[in-house]
Design a protein around this motif. Structure first.
Motif, PDB file in Angstrom:
ATOM      1  N   MET A 159       0.677  -1.177   0.108  1.00  0.00           N
ATOM      2  CA  MET A 159       0.050  -0.052  -0.064  1.00  0.00           C
ATOM      3  C   MET A 159       0.728   1.076   0.002  1.00  0.00           C
ATOM      4  O   MET A 159       0.528   2.133  -0.627  1.00  0.00           O
ATOM      5  N   GLN A 160       2.012   1.262   0.482  1.00  0.00           N
ATOM      6  CA  GLN A 160       2.851   2.442   0.909  1.00  0.00           C
ATOM      7  C   GLN A 160       2.940   3.276  -0.659  1.00  0.00           C
ATOM      8  O   GLN A 160       2.963   4.621  -0.443  1.00  0.00           O
ATOM      9  N   LEU A 161       3.477   2.707  -1.634  1.00  0.00           N
ATOM     10  CA  LEU A 161       3.815   3.336  -2.845  1.00  0.00           C
ATOM     11  C   LEU A 161       2.383   3.749  -3.531  1.00  0.00           C
ATOM     12  O   LEU A 161       2.288   4.894  -3.918  1.00  0.00           O
ATOM     13  N   GLN A 162       1.184   3.096  -3.283  1.00  0.00           N
ATOM     14  CA  GLN A 162       0.038   3.386  -3.883  1.00  0.00           C
ATOM     15  C   GLN A 162      -0.341   4.568  -3.417  1.00  0.00           C
ATOM     16  O   GLN A 162      -1.032   5.453  -3.797  1.00  0.00           O
ATOM     17  N   ILE A 163      -0.466   4.654  -1.792  1.00  0.00           N
ATOM     18  CA  ILE A 163      -0.920   5.846  -1.128  1.00  0.00           C
ATOM     19  C   ILE A 163      -0.107   7.063  -1.503  1.00  0.00           C
ATOM     20  O   ILE A 163      -0.879   8.121  -1.790  1.00  0.00           O
ATOM     21  N   GLU A 165      -0.307   3.952 -11.592  1.00  0.00           N
ATOM     22  CA  GLU A 165       0.319   2.841 -10.683  1.00  0.00           C
ATOM     23  C   GLU A 165      -0.683   2.393  -9.801  1.00  0.00           C
ATOM     24  O   GLU A 165      -0.533   1.795  -8.771  1.00  0.00           O
ATOM     25  N   ALA A 166      -1.841   3.097  -9.654  1.00  0.00           N
ATOM     26  CA  ALA A 166      -2.702   2.775  -8.825  1.00  0.00           C
ATOM     27  C   ALA A 166      -3.438   1.506  -9.121  1.00  0.00           C
ATOM     28  O   ALA A 166      -3.669   1.102 -10.371  1.00  0.00           O
ATOM     29  N   LEU A 184     -18.259   1.158  -9.606  1.00  0.00           N
ATOM     30  CA  LEU A 184     -19.098   0.904  -8.437  1.00  0.00           C
ATOM     31  C   LEU A 184     -18.423   0.887  -7.117  1.00  0.00           C
ATOM     32  O   LEU A 184     -19.017   1.298  -6.015  1.00  0.00           O
ATOM     33  N   THR A 185     -17.297   0.160  -7.058  1.00  0.00           N
ATOM     34  CA  THR A 185     -16.469   0.005  -5.660  1.00  0.00           C
ATOM     35  C   THR A 185     -16.140   1.584  -5.554  1.00  0.00           C
ATOM     36  O   THR A 185     -16.157   1.605  -4.179  1.00  0.00           O
ATOM     37  N   ILE A 186     -15.565   2.306  -6.324  1.00  0.00           N
ATOM     38  CA  ILE A 186     -15.324   3.527  -5.987  1.00  0.00           C
ATOM     39  C   ILE A 186     -16.296   4.455  -5.474  1.00  0.00           C
ATOM     40  O   ILE A 186     -16.292   5.054  -4.263  1.00  0.00           O
ATOM     41  N   ILE A 187     -17.769   4.213  -6.076  1.00  0.00           N
ATOM     42  CA  ILE A 187     -18.893   5.257  -5.645  1.00  0.00           C
ATOM     43  C   ILE A 187     -19.273   4.666  -4.114  1.00  0.00           C
ATOM     44  O   ILE A 187     -19.350   5.504  -3.103  1.00  0.00           O
ATOM     45  N   ALA A 217     -10.220   1.997  -0.110  1.00  0.00           N
ATOM     46  CA  ALA A 217     -10.817   0.741  -0.552  1.00  0.00           C
ATOM     47  C   ALA A 217      -9.798   0.000  -1.291  1.00  0.00           C
ATOM     48  O   ALA A 217      -9.674  -1.276  -1.506  1.00  0.00           O
ATOM     49  N   THR A 218      -8.732   0.425  -1.723  1.00  0.00           N
ATOM     50  CA  THR A 218      -7.231  -0.252  -2.003  1.00  0.00           C
ATOM     51  C   THR A 218      -6.838  -0.977  -0.988  1.00  0.00           C
ATOM     52  O   THR A 218      -6.178  -2.166  -1.289  1.00  0.00           O
ATOM     53  N   LEU A 219      -6.815  -0.435   0.040  1.00  0.00           N
ATOM     54  CA  LEU A 219      -6.181  -0.948   1.406  1.00  0.00           C
ATOM     55  C   LEU A 219      -7.241  -2.381   1.537  1.00  0.00           C
ATOM     56  O   LEU A 219      -6.724  -3.393   1.899  1.00  0.00           O
ATOM     57  N   VAL A 220      -8.545  -2.395   1.656  1.00  0.00           N
ATOM     58  CA  VAL A 220      -9.621  -3.274   1.806  1.00  0.00           C
ATOM     59  C   VAL A 220      -9.235  -4.477   0.810  1.00  0.00           C
ATOM     60  O   VAL A 220      -8.924  -5.815   1.287  1.00  0.00           O
ATOM     61  N   LYS A 221      -9.058  -4.245  -0.357  1.00  0.00           N
ATOM     62  CA  LYS A 221      -8.734  -4.997  -1.489  1.00  0.00           C
ATOM     63  C   LYS A 221      -7.458  -5.820  -1.198  1.00  0.00           C
ATOM     64  O   LYS A 221      -7.038  -6.903  -1.378  1.00  0.00           O
ATOM     65  N   ALA A 222      -6.325  -5.121  -0.733  1.00  0.00           N
ATOM     66  CA  ALA A 222      -5.054  -5.491  -0.495  1.00  0.00           C
ATOM     67  C   ALA A 222      -5.019  -6.586   0.617  1.00  0.00           C
ATOM     68  O   ALA A 222      -4.450  -7.715   0.750  1.00  0.00           O
TER      69      ALA A 222
END
Length: 357
Positions: A206-210, A304-305, A311-314, A336-341
């Motif tokens: 997550m670090q780089l993506q955040i 790189e995201a 729908l997930t974003i909304i 949301a990316t964290l939850v997915k990770a």
């Protein structure tokens, strides 16, 4: 039922690594949800320090500057830019907001006159009583909004004191966080569970993506605001700074924000130019800028995201915005990316069965 829950718990939480990750996530959620008002300056300082770490490392590695000197240069430049923004942009923004509020009654009356002509031109679709009822209800809402705006302006005097405290505390905390980064991280990790290998794996992912998301979102806001401001100035639209800032901030809420901010832009353009070609030129230019933002700028900035479904974003914006307000909306996509990770890194049932055996 109890046996089913027990089996599910055994399958999902038998691994100590999973328990460690769950404990860290639960602690962070409780701390932010229940104490967000108290630790707001700390959270802001952490986010800004995280953003400034990249240019500090760049100066230290590229030009071999001492870290303390890099911190002073970067932090000083950031504070100078924030002061210029506050004293240069905010007065104009407030002035245009007051002008817009003072023009709202005239705009409302013009809209009322235009709407009352619709029953005459299209009697089969529009009823005069229906139009009058809508405007009566809208007028009462506007009056209620005016009263709440007065109350907000009175309470904002108290908020100015809070902002002043934040303006002093946040840069001070940022300086010590950047200066004593390694020491603070080592002190913090002492309170984390020993079985945190899975948590470290998620954090590394997550670090780089955040960091890319926060920097990219700030660049997107700045570019969209600047381009929209130039377009509005070119056509001579009223309140160009206020509307362009609103358009820039709207990118925080993907899809929904663009639709919501289109309403005031269209209304101001319509009341200024009427059903004239200039009105349609403004609308076309605005739509083109939104299309370029969504199809050119966003893919370039967030290449790189992690790819998330719209729908997930909304849904993420609705959930995290409801939990944490503005900051929840701002960090909806990283969360949301964290939850997915976490879901991807969580040990599978087969892996846990091996561990249990």
């Amino acid at each position: 039922m109890i046996e089913m829950l027990k089996n599910w718990y055994t399958r999902r939480f038998s691994d100590p690594q999973a328990m460690g990750l769950a404990a860290i996530l639960l602690f962070c959620f409780i701390a932010i949800y229940f104490f967000s008002d108290l630790i707001a300056p700390l959270l802001i300082a952490i986010v800004l320090s995280y953003l400034l770490e990249f240019p500090i490392q760049f100066l230290s590695n590229k030009f071999a500057l001492p870290r303390i000197l890099s911190i002073i240069l970067v932090l000083g430049s950031f504070i100078t830019f924030a002061l210029l923004l506050a004293f240069g942009l905010l007065p104009n923004l407030i002035n245009q907001t007051l002008n817009l509020l003072s023009d709202l009654p005239n705009m409302f009356n013009k809209l009322h006159e235009w709407a009352m002509q619709l029953p005459e031109t299209h009697p089969e679709f529009v009823d005069a009583q229906m139009v009058e009822g809508i405007f009566t209800a809208t007028r009462s809402k506007i009056l209620a909004f005016g009263e709440s705006a007065v109350k907000f302006s009175l309470s904002s005097i108290v908020n100015l004191v809070t902002i002043g405290i934040y303006a002093f505390l946040v840069p001070l905390m940022m300086f010590f966080m950047l200066k004593d980064k390694n020491t603070l991280i080592q002190s913090f990790t002492q309170f984390l569970p020993q079985n945190r290998h899975l948590a470290n794996k998620v954090w590394q992912e997550m670090q780089l993506q955040i960091a890319n998301y926060i920097r990219g979102k700030l660049f997107e806001i700045a570019i969209v605001t600047l381009v929209t401001y130039i377009v509005f100035l070119f056509f001579g639209l009223n309140y160009p700074l206020l509307l362009s800032v609103a358009v820039g901030v709207s990118v925080l809420v993907p899809y929904v924000g663009a639709v919501l901010v289109s309403v005031p832009v269209a209304l101001v353009a319509f009341f200024q130019f009427g059903d004239h070609s200039t009105f349609w030129y403004i609308i076309i230019a605005y739509v083109v800028s939104q299309l370029l933002d969504g199809n050119l700028l966003v893919p370039f900035l967030f290449s790189e995201a992690v790819n998330l479904h719209p729908l997930t974003i909304i849904v993420s914006v609705l959930i995290f915005g409801g939990l944490w307000g503005f900051w929840g909306v701002f960090f909806a996509i990283p969360l949301a990316t964290l939850v997915k990770a976490v879901i991807n890194a969580w040990p599978s049932t087969e892996e846990l069965n091996v561990i249990v055996k």
